[in-house]
Design an enzyme around this catalytic site. Sequence first.
Site, PDB file in Angstrom:
ATOM      1  CE  LYS A  91      -4.365   6.642  -2.806  1.00  0.00           C
ATOM      2  NZ  LYS A  91      -4.361   5.890  -1.534  1.00  0.00           N
ATOM      3  CG  ASP A 119       2.854   9.319   0.330  1.00  0.00           C
ATOM      4  OD1 ASP A 119       3.757   9.908   0.926  1.00  0.00           O
ATOM      5  OD2 ASP A 119       2.482   8.172   0.616  1.00  0.00           O
TER       6      ASP A 119
END
Length: 388
Positions: A91, A119
Site C-alpha cells: 500500500k 481495513d
Amino acid sequence: MLFDGMPNLVVAATGARLLVNPGLDRNRPYGEAERAILSLEGARLAHSTISAWPGYAATPVLSLDALAAASGLAAIAYKHEGRRFALKSFKALGGAYAVERLVVQRGSAEGLTVTCATDGNHGRAVAWGASRLGVKAVIYVHETVSEGRATAIAAFGAEVRRVPGNYDDAVRASAEAAAANDWTIVSDTSWPGYDLIPRDVMQGYAVLAMEAEEQGAAPTHVFVQGGVGGLAAGVLSWYWELQGAGRPRVIVVEPETADCLYRSALAGRWTAVGGDLDTIMAGLACGEPSQLAWALLAPGADAFVTIPDARAADAMRDLADLGIAAGESGVAGLAGLRAIAGDAACRAALGLDGASRVFCIGTEGATDPVIYREIVGRDPEDVERMSA
C-alpha cells in the site's frame, strides 16, 4: 464440478469458486479510454518518484519451487511485500504516492488534511505518506479492524476514528467528514465525481508489475488480490498495455464473503454486496468495487476466484514453513491458486499445466503480529529468521 446453466463457473473440492470472465475480450486493444485511467507512462512516473524515497528497494521475488511442484506447475514466483519500506505492505506504493502527488499538484502541504477509510494497510500508507510531508491525516476504521492495525496507523501521527459497520460504512463516514471540513479524500476506491486521486493510487500499484518484470518474472498466469479492484487493475494495466493479447492470464482472488468483483462479473455489471463482509482477509473485506478498476477488469481480467478463509490460513502456514511471514490478505493470490490447482476442470479452464509459470503478489507481511500468531502458531520474527 461445472454448474448447470453456467459453463463459466467451476467449484473445486476445496470450496473455491472459479468464474471465467464472461465479459473478457483478450483481443481488445488497450486504447485511449484505458490509458485515461492507467498507463505505462503513469507507471513509470510513479516508479521514478517512489524509487527516490529514502529506504526504497524493489521487494524480492521468491521462487516457491516446492509449492510449484506440489501444484503441478513449472514455477510459482512470489513477490514479498512484507519488506516494503517500514509498512510491510504494498500500500505504500498507492496511498503514500497519492499524498505526494497531491502536495506536488497543490505546491504546498500547508493547510492540507487528508482522510480515508481503511481495513488497515491503506490507512497506514496514507498516514505514513502524510507524516513524511507534514500533512495532517484523519483515518477512519470500521468496527472489526484490529486494535493492532489501528495503533499502527496512529503511530504515524494520524488521528484514527472508529465507526460502526463495515468498510463501506467507513468510506461513507470519511466522505461526509471530508465534505464538512474541507479535507481531501485519498482513497483507492472511486465513485462518480471522485476519480482523480484513485488513479494515482492505482498507478502506484502498477509499479509492482514493473519491478517484477525488471527482476526477471515472465509469467503465464498472475493471481492477484481483489478488494475494491485497484491492485488487480494496476497490475492488469501494465501487462495489457505492454503485451496486448499476449499478456499473461490475470486471475482475481477474493474472500467468499466479500466477493464484489466476482459478483460483478457474474452479473455482467458493477455490483455491490452487503452484509458484514466478515473474513480473516481483512484487507479484502470490501463490498463495493472501484468503478475505475471495474472499467478495466470487466473486459480485461481472465477470471475471478473466491476462497473460504481456511484456504488463506493454509497458505499462511505453508509459507511459514518456507520462512516467509505473510499476512491474511497477503496470501490471497497464492491461496486462490493452491485452492484450484488440484482441480482438473479449473486447470483446464485457465490453461494451467506443467509448463505454467505463475506470479503471485504477497501484498502484506504480518501487519498484525497477534493475529498472525493466532493463525500460524509462531511469531513472524521467528518465521522470517529461518530465511535470513
